[in-house]
Design a protein around this motif. Structure first.
Motif, mmCIF file in Angstrom:
data_model
loop_
_atom_site.group_PDB
_atom_site.id
_atom_site.type_symbol
_atom_site.label_atom_id
_atom_site.label_comp_id
_atom_site.label_asym_id
_atom_site.label_seq_id
_atom_site.Cartn_x
_atom_site.Cartn_y
_atom_site.Cartn_z
ATOM 1 N N LEU A 104 89.129 -76.330 -34.701
ATOM 2 C CA LEU A 104 90.114 -77.377 -34.950
ATOM 3 C C LEU A 104 90.558 -77.951 -33.611
ATOM 4 N N PHE A 105 91.226 -79.105 -33.647
ATOM 5 C CA PHE A 105 91.854 -79.621 -32.441
ATOM 6 C C PHE A 105 93.249 -79.007 -32.405
ATOM 7 N N SER A 106 93.345 -77.817 -31.811
ATOM 8 C CA SER A 106 94.560 -77.018 -31.995
ATOM 9 C C SER A 106 95.786 -77.660 -31.374
ATOM 10 N N ASN A 113 94.621 -84.314 -36.748
ATOM 11 C CA ASN A 113 93.283 -83.781 -36.982
ATOM 12 C C ASN A 113 92.552 -84.606 -38.034
ATOM 13 N N ALA A 167 97.896 -77.848 -35.203
ATOM 14 C CA ALA A 167 96.898 -77.151 -36.009
ATOM 15 C C ALA A 167 96.745 -75.705 -35.559
ATOM 16 N N GLN A 175 94.032 -72.707 -41.618
ATOM 17 C CA GLN A 175 93.116 -73.384 -40.690
ATOM 18 C C GLN A 175 91.771 -73.646 -41.349
ATOM 19 N N GLU A 179 90.168 -77.304 -41.928
ATOM 20 C CA GLU A 179 88.853 -77.717 -41.431
ATOM 21 C C GLU A 179 88.046 -78.389 -42.544
ATOM 22 N N ARG A 182 89.528 -81.790 -43.067
ATOM 23 C CA ARG A 182 89.129 -82.689 -41.988
ATOM 24 C C ARG A 182 87.705 -83.188 -42.201
ATOM 25 N N ALA B 311 90.986 -85.508 -28.826
ATOM 26 C CA ALA B 311 90.169 -84.588 -29.614
ATOM 27 C C ALA B 311 89.032 -84.036 -28.757
ATOM 28 N N GLU B 314 90.173 -81.286 -26.756
ATOM 29 C CA GLU B 314 90.400 -80.075 -27.527
ATOM 30 C C GLU B 314 89.086 -79.394 -27.910
#
Lengths: 286, 462
Positions: A104-106, A113, A167, A175, A179, A182, B311, B314
């Motif tokens: 994920l893009f934490s 996200n 996230a 999570q 995902e 997403r 993004a 990340e």
């Protein structure tokens, strides 16, 4: 191990004679299968059988040594996935995926996200940034639609209350669901899930099953790798079993469950059967 | 460790005295040869040495007293405060912010708009020159450069150690095009930006397949290549002599700031002849350029491309699986960052009236990167504060005459600039490892805008 040629009409994904070699190691050896449109296809097999390698070939992270992967979209367009660049597999062919170790893009919020996933749609709407910078209304409506779409998936994945949290702050199960949400926000026709139930408790597994069924009923075909047999047998319409890079069984969950080769692969076999199995293996590798 | 009772108080004092003496002994050992003894050449060119016991004493005393005060007073005070807070059960985090913090940006902008006039009021016409030029313009140039680099490093997570190359491209574009073709500042400003962006793309194509440390090394090399080309291509750039007599910026072509010109700004407005008005004009130009950079950055962050940059920082692999073309995304980040570097470069050339490769050494890249890291990657406010502290602080060192009374008349604070710079960085990083502003503002929200803690954001791997 012949592929069912009669089913080609409604196959969304056709993998033919796929082979992948890492140095001297043959990770996938002449593997063929089909995933049908509107179905949940499960790819199972013992650890190290090559399931994730197949996935990486389909989603463009590996270039296969041999073989052909055809994806046919609903509008009739066909794409050879192994010839597309990695990002085009999602953008052009409509295949999206999740990862075994969650990616994920934490540092972005849950909502962000899902907005990143709608990059290509928003990019077009913003006139490749130029028109959006000028503040044109076309981009504003597109941005609003994107948020609505994100909200729809957040509600389905039961994450709507966490939308503005980072996230990385979510629990493991959440999570996993994020995902999947997403991946769905890219508007795919085929969703590939790499062990979606790994690390989930039984209750979370059940919610996952419902979520996956909802996705299938919404018209998206699914291909999943899974170890959790309660998930596989419960929701799959079609199961493909892989061992040592080769297909050993292919059919409905019930058929696969009772296939002696599958039982042998998972549970081991009695002594008198070992020879027969070894013969089969030799045929495959030599 | 509770320091509440009387008995403990004396225990703390003996501990403080012990640790103070210990720190003094260590400082004595460390500085005895470095500070206590100095070698120099006398009139006969012989190497002789002399002692500096007084200076050594100051160093040792600072260490000993500092340790004594820390252990004896500061630490017990902090501990008792923490204890009191823990007893009341009130969390340290409070959502309420003071008036100053909520309106910080507005106050800062109003202050900046009034700054040149304030300086003139307080220090007089000639006295304000230093404050407008050395402090105001100098800091704002670095703010702009750091905001430009922030797009590449802070948002896209691509470590660029050669950012000064784009600054150089901008400066030389202005210097050369203005000298050869006589273009004006206002035409060359956007051209310099575009040329720098072009160089950003040219650099980006071969380099962006690299990641992390490898990308950093190659960008570092690119910065050096540009500088060496500027030094060695003497036919065009006049090498180390640099290009002088660069045309000044005009007041949008209406008035000129050249003393001899017929449409001189000062004459037209009946002002006494002084360069301070030109400096004030430049101050407002760079302020406007900074605002443009900030505006574009803020807008871009809310666009798909800005979100894709973050993004990418990340998780690059996840980006590709979502259909984002990582190559073009990286290239746009490089080009946008380079463009602002180019703007700043052309402004720099117009302000100095002289450019030479000396101004574009690696140290500049390092300073700009340090400002970005210190400010908190991605945060415009934090970076602006860091630029004020770093650039303003080093400029301020020139003014520190009183330090001579402490360290003796030979002490020149400018020489310790880099030492103090490094020390300040270490201290800030110890207490604020994510920079001044470590949190990240989300670009979209459903119910409420919550800042994302720095512990979740990643730095990027190239």
């Amino acid at each position: 191990m012949a592929t069912g040629t009669t089913m080609t009409k409604d196959a969304i994904l056709k993998v033919e004679h796929l082979s992948m070699k890492f140095g001297g190691l043959m990770a996938i050896n002449d593997f063929s299968f089909e995933a049908k449109r509107g179905e949940i296809t499960a790819l199972i097999g013992p650890n190290g059988a090559g399931k994730t390698t197949v996935f990486n070939c389909i989603t463009g992270f590996y270039k296969p040594t041999m073989g052909m992967i055809t994806l046919s979209r609903e509008n009739g367009n066909e794409f050879l996935l192994e010839r597309l660049r990695d990002f085009e597999i999602n953008k052009v062919a409509g295949v999206s995926r999740t990862f075994q170790n969650i990616r994920l893009f934490s540092g972005l919020t849950v909502l962000e996200n899902l907005l990143v996933a709608q990059h290509n749609v928003l990019m077009k709407a913003s006139g490749f940034t130029v028109l959006g910078l000028l503040g044109l209304p076309a981009y504003k409506t597109a941005a609003k639609e994107a948020i609505d779409k994100a909200r729809y998936w957040l509600e389905l994945a039961d994450l709507i209350d966490r939308a503005d949290d980072p996230a990385g702050d979510l629990s493991y199960g959440a999570q996993r669901r994020l995902e999947i949400a997403r991946a769905m926000c890219t508007g795919p026709e085929l969703l590939c899930l790499d062990e979606p139930a790994a690390g989930l408790n039984p209750k979370e597994s059940l919610t996952l099953n419902t979520l996956l069924r909802t996705i299938r009923d919404g018209g998206t075909s699914l291909l999943l790798i899974e170890h959790d047999m309660s998930v596989v047998m419960e929701i799959s319409d079609h199961v493909v079993v892989l061992e040592y890079g080769q297909k050993i069984s292919d059919g409905t969950p019930d058929h696969v469950k009772n296939d002696p080769k599958v039982i042998a692969a998972y549970l081991g076999v009695e002594d008198d059967e070992v020879e027969a199995i070894e013969e089969k293996l030799d045929e495959g590798t030599v | 460790m509770a320091y509440t009772t009387e008995n403990n108080q004396s225990g703390v004092m003996t501990k403080a005295i012990k640790e103070g003496i210990f720190a003094g002994v260590i400082a004595l050992g460390m500085f005895l040869l470095f500070v206590g003894i100095e070698t120099y050449q006398d009139i006969n060119n012989q190497l002789v040495w002399r002692t500096r016991w007084g200076l050594l004493g100051v160093f040792v005393a600072v260490a000993a007293i500092g340790r004594f005060v820390t252990v004896g007073f500061i630490k017990p005070h902090l501990d008792s405060r923490k204890l009191a807070k823990a007893k009341t059960g009130v969390l340290e985090i409070s959502d309420e912010k003071g008036f100053f913090r909520t309106h910080f940006l507005k106050i800062a902008l109003i202050f900046l708009l009034c700054y040149p006039f304030l300086a003139m009021l307080i220090f007089g016409r000639q006295g304000s020159l230093k404050y407008v030029d050395n402090f105001g313009i100098q800091i704002l140039i670095y703010v702009m450069l750091a905001w430009g680099l922030n797009i590449v490093v802070g948002l896209a997570g691509l470590l660029d150690l050669g950012y000064v190359a784009f600054y150089a491209v901008g400066a030389y574009s202005y210097a050369l095009l203005s000298a050869h073709f006589g273009f004006s500042f206002w035409l060359l400003l956007p051209m310099a930006g575009i040329l720098a962006a072009l160089w950003g793309i040219i650099l980006g194509f071969p380099v962006l397949r690299l990641r992390g440390d490898y990308l950093a090394i190659v960008t570092l090399a690119f910065g050096e290549i540009i500088r060496l080309v500027l030094i060695n291509w003497t036919d065009v750039t006049r090498g180390t002599f640099g290009i002088s007599g660069i045309e000044k910026a005009t007041f949008f072509g209406i008035w000129s700031f050249d003393v001899g010109a017929a449409n001189n700004f000062n004459k037209a407005w009946g002002l006494p002849s002084s360069s301070v008005y030109y400096k004030m004009f430049l101050f407002y130009i760079i302020l406007a350029l900074c605002m443009l950079t900030a505006y574009v950055t803020i807008r871009l962050r809310r666009m798909p491309i800005g979100r894709a940059w973050e993004a990418l920082r990340e998780d690059e692999i996840a980006c590709r699986s979502l259909g984002i073309n990582t190559v073009t995304t990286k290239l746009t980040a490089f080009a946008t960052g380079a463009m602002f570097g180019g703007f700043a470069g052309s402004f720099f050339a117009a302000r100095q009236g002289f450019v030479s490769p000396e101004s574009f050494v690696f140290l500049e890249s390092a300073v700009i990167l340090a400002i970005v890291v210190l400010g908190g990657m991605g945060s415009l406010t934090g970076i602006a504060i860091a630029a004020v502290v770093m650039v303003g602080g080093t400029e301020l060192l020139r003014e520190m005459e009183f330090l001579k009374h402490v360290f003796g008349p030979d002490f020149t604070p400018e020489l310790y600039r880099m030492l103090l710079f490094g020390l300040a960085m270490v201290i800030v990083m110890l207490f604020k490892p994510r920079g001044f502003v470590g949190t990240r503002e989300p670009t979209a929200f459903l119910k409420e805008r919550k800042a994302v803690s720095g512990s979740f954001t990643k730095e990027g791997h190239g």
